[in-house]
Design an enzyme around this catalytic site. Structure first.
Site, PDB file in Angstrom:
ATOM      1  N   ASP A   1       0.825  -1.203   0.000  1.00 46.29           N
ATOM      2  CA  ASP A   1       0.000   0.000   0.000  1.00 46.29           C
ATOM      3  C   ASP A   1       0.861   1.254   0.000  1.00 46.29           C
ATOM      4  OD1 ASP A   1      -2.346   1.421  -0.011  1.00 46.29           O
ATOM      5  OD2 ASP A   1      -2.778   1.131   2.116  1.00 46.29           O
TER       6      ASP A   1
ATOM      7  N   ASN B   1     -10.578  -3.131  -6.128  1.00 46.10           N
ATOM      8  CA  ASN B   1      -9.798  -2.105  -6.832  1.00 46.10           C
ATOM      9  C   ASN B   1     -10.405  -1.698  -8.168  1.00 46.10           C
ATOM     10  OD1 ASN B   1      -6.530  -3.251  -5.659  1.00 46.10           O
ATOM     11  ND2 ASN B   1      -7.853  -1.644  -4.861  1.00 46.10           N
TER      12      ASN B   1
END
EC number: 2.5.1.-
Length: 250
Positions: A25, A73
């Site tokens: 991330d 996503n």
């Protein structure tokens, strides 16, 4: 090979984690902080992947699992999703031969039906090429979600046992997307967030969690060592008491 479930048996707790799972991330925030487009962060993140793969292999990690693209996503801007797909293709073109030369096996897990034909073909070819490699297994989770994994495993289990209504963990486990790997010993999330975000929900039951503020493009071999050192100082009880653990090791 059948691996021990941490909720049915007490697994080994090796000094070097046998299986490391990572949520990579912070690519976008890394770029934004430097007044760069988000794409620059994703490109830099691919370099960090190479560093961590090499570092894990050198340290004796047997399984490395990377959360590359989640089933959620797809909610990102279309331009960014398209870029990520192109980056995945480029990474396969550039990295598979290197993985093979270093005796590393590549597996890609998730619902691949949303990938285009070219990407699906490249994934299949990469898995075939590296299938016999034994030094380390690198798993890339693509269009993957922990709930999707459990649901698809339940569906396969029911089909495999027609007429059965009472099931056990042992019957479900072979149908999970990563049935070929032991449960992760160490989970790492970069970028400052402290959640598992629908990643390996079943498999992380007794995994040691490590969160760092470091953005993924800056995650180095030293950062990996810090995470492993933190893991090595954990008391892995798996439901037992500390006294029981001390008695076993005395």
């Amino acid at each position: 090979m059948k691996y021990t479930s941490s909720t049915t048996e007490v697994p080994d707790a090796p000094a070097v984690p046998r299986h490391v799972a990572i949520i990579m991330d912070g690519n976008g925030r890394w770029a934004t902080k430097r007044f760069l487009p988000r794409v620059a962060g994703h490109v830099k993140g691919v370099e960090a992947v190479r560093t961590v793969v090499e570092s894990c292999a050198r340290r004796g990690v047997e399984y490395l699992t990377l959360f590359a693209f989640s089933s959620e996503n797809w909610r990102r801007p279309e331009e960014e999703v398209s870029l990520l797909m192109r980056l995945f293709v480029t990474a396969l073109e550039r990295e598979v031969s290197k993985l093979h030369a270093n005796n590393i096996r590549l597996r890609v897990v998730g619902d691949l039906s949303r990938a285009d034909d070219k990407l699906q073909s490249m994934i299949a070819a990469a898995e075939r090429k590296t299938a016999a490699n034994t030094r380390m297994t690198l798993t890339v989770c693509f269009n993957y979600g922990g709930r999707w994994d459990v649901m698809q495993a339940v569906g396969q289990m029911v089909k495999a046992h027609p007429g059965v209504s009472d099931f056990s963990e042992e019957q479900l486990a072979p149908h999970l997307a990563m049935a070929y790997a032991p449960e992760p010993d160490l989970f790492i999330r970069t970028g400052g967030e402290q959640r598992i975000s629908n990643f390996l929900l079943w498999q992380l039951a007794y995994t040691e969690l490590f969160f760092t503020d470091t953005y993924w493009p800056d995650f180095s071999a030293g950062c990996l060592d810090e995470a492993i050192a933190s893991y090595q100082h954990r008391e892995r009880r798996f439901g037992r008491t500390g006294a029981q653990l001390a008695e076993k090791t005395s």
